[in-house]
Design an enzyme around this catalytic site. Sequence first.
Site, PDB file in Angstrom:
ATOM      1  N   SER A 267      -0.602  -5.052  -5.816  1.00 46.69           N
ATOM      2  CA  SER A 267       0.350  -4.453  -4.876  1.00 46.69           C
ATOM      3  C   SER A 267       1.755  -4.497  -5.452  1.00 46.69           C
ATOM      4  O   SER A 267       2.242  -5.553  -5.866  1.00 46.69           O
ATOM      5  CB  SER A 267       0.334  -5.191  -3.542  1.00 46.69           C
ATOM      6  OG  SER A 267       1.417  -4.718  -2.751  1.00 46.69           O
ATOM      7  N   GLU A 325       2.632   8.514   0.441  1.00 45.91           N
ATOM      8  CA  GLU A 325       3.212   7.472   1.297  1.00 45.91           C
ATOM      9  C   GLU A 325       4.722   7.697   1.382  1.00 45.91           C
ATOM     10  O   GLU A 325       5.481   7.104   0.624  1.00 45.91           O
ATOM     11  CB  GLU A 325       2.931   6.060   0.727  1.00 45.91           C
ATOM     12  CG  GLU A 325       1.473   5.644   0.774  1.00 45.91           C
ATOM     13  CD  GLU A 325       1.281   4.141   0.490  1.00 45.91           C
ATOM     14  OE1 GLU A 325       2.293   3.423   0.318  1.00 45.91           O
ATOM     15  OE2 GLU A 325       0.124   3.711   0.452  1.00 45.91           O
ATOM     16  N   HIS A 328       6.975   4.406   1.501  1.00 45.80           N
ATOM     17  CA  HIS A 328       7.026   3.348   0.483  1.00 45.80           C
ATOM     18  C   HIS A 328       8.064   3.714  -0.578  1.00 45.80           C
ATOM     19  O   HIS A 328       7.866   4.619  -1.377  1.00 45.80           O
ATOM     20  CB  HIS A 328       5.636   3.184  -0.147  1.00 45.80           C
ATOM     21  CG  HIS A 328       5.559   2.137  -1.219  1.00 45.80           C
ATOM     22  ND1 HIS A 328       4.808   0.979  -1.094  1.00 45.80           N
ATOM     23  CD2 HIS A 328       6.114   2.076  -2.448  1.00 45.80           C
ATOM     24  CE1 HIS A 328       4.917   0.260  -2.195  1.00 45.80           C
ATOM     25  NE2 HIS A 328       5.701   0.905  -3.045  1.00 45.80           N
TER      26      HIS A 328
HETATM   27 ZN   LIG Z   1       4.162  -0.029   0.636  1.00 47.06          ZN
END
Ligand SMILES: [Zn+2]
Length: 360
Positions: A267, A325, A328
Amino acid sequence: MLKSRFFTYSAGAIISSSLLLTGCANTSIPSNANSPEGVVQEEVEQSNQTTSNVIKSDEIQNIFFSEEHITISPESNYLLVLYSLLTDQTEIQVFPEDIIYEIQPSNLAVIEDNGLLTLSNDAVTGNTFDVVATYEGFSTQLTITVKYNLEDTIIIGGSEIPQITNQESIAVLVNKQRSLKDEYVPTDLVQPNIPFSFAGESEKKWLREEAARALEQLFEKADQENIQLNGVSGYRSYLTQKSIFNWNVQEQGEEQARRYSAFPGTSEHQTGLAIDVSSPSVNNVLHESLGSTKEGQWLAKHAAEFGFIIRYPQDKEHITGYAYEPWHIRYVGKEIAAEIMGQNSTLEEYFNESTPVSTR
Ligand SMILES: [Zn+2]
């Protein structure tokens, strides 16, 4: 006033060969792995001399580097080789000590008398600077971009996914093929002074210092333009990723969990350089629909001004490994952000588009 210098030509040398000066018999120039093809540096003994020319400055038509723009890795060296084009179209390598170099900005590298350029510790991925060379009244310029090499920043083996070695870099690339080390925790995590979508203390409110300060400026600009944004989820430790992943394994089985949740260590939130943001206008959800709201559009338009990119843009899943996304954002610094967002590109493409010509 010395206006000329002796050059020696070896018998049969092709006209474009660069020639080592024999004015100083013991001068050795480090071999340059980056010399363009067909250019050979050969040492010519004075005794083998077949022709000797006096090059007068008025015979020089121009000076040039073999390239106008190169990319080199941080902390690496590059041997500058300057050529002069004479009025008879002969190209000759200029004796390095006769060249005056200027670096702009000057803090990013030093150049030794033999032409060896060494990047300083200030030179990081994303920096671009110019080297201006002056010789006999002529000037030319070489632009140098600093960019690390993807292959040089991973260790393969010892773990399932290759582990990166440059986790402290603001330009670090973390994805499904490039994992952070389990134990990696940024040392400069702070809580940015921005509104969050939730109350209370949490690691999700943390970012690395440089990213936090840039985020505060981004949010301030948004506020000035009546755009309401909230921080939703910033730093995510390895342990948090692991517990999320394990919970998913328990709920859905390992195969499903691996398909739909990030394997611990992969991540980008673990870098402390990424944060999910949303808006009260969509109840702070992290959903694709944010991209078509005025807040999401404002974010995409202005993120780069503050050093952020939309890390997983639309239609780039085959490159980033993630679907769109719009929430993000990732801090990479203004130079890299401007390039990526300006070209509707991704961090992966930024590093793959050119292979650095010089490595440490
Ligand atoms: Zn994220």
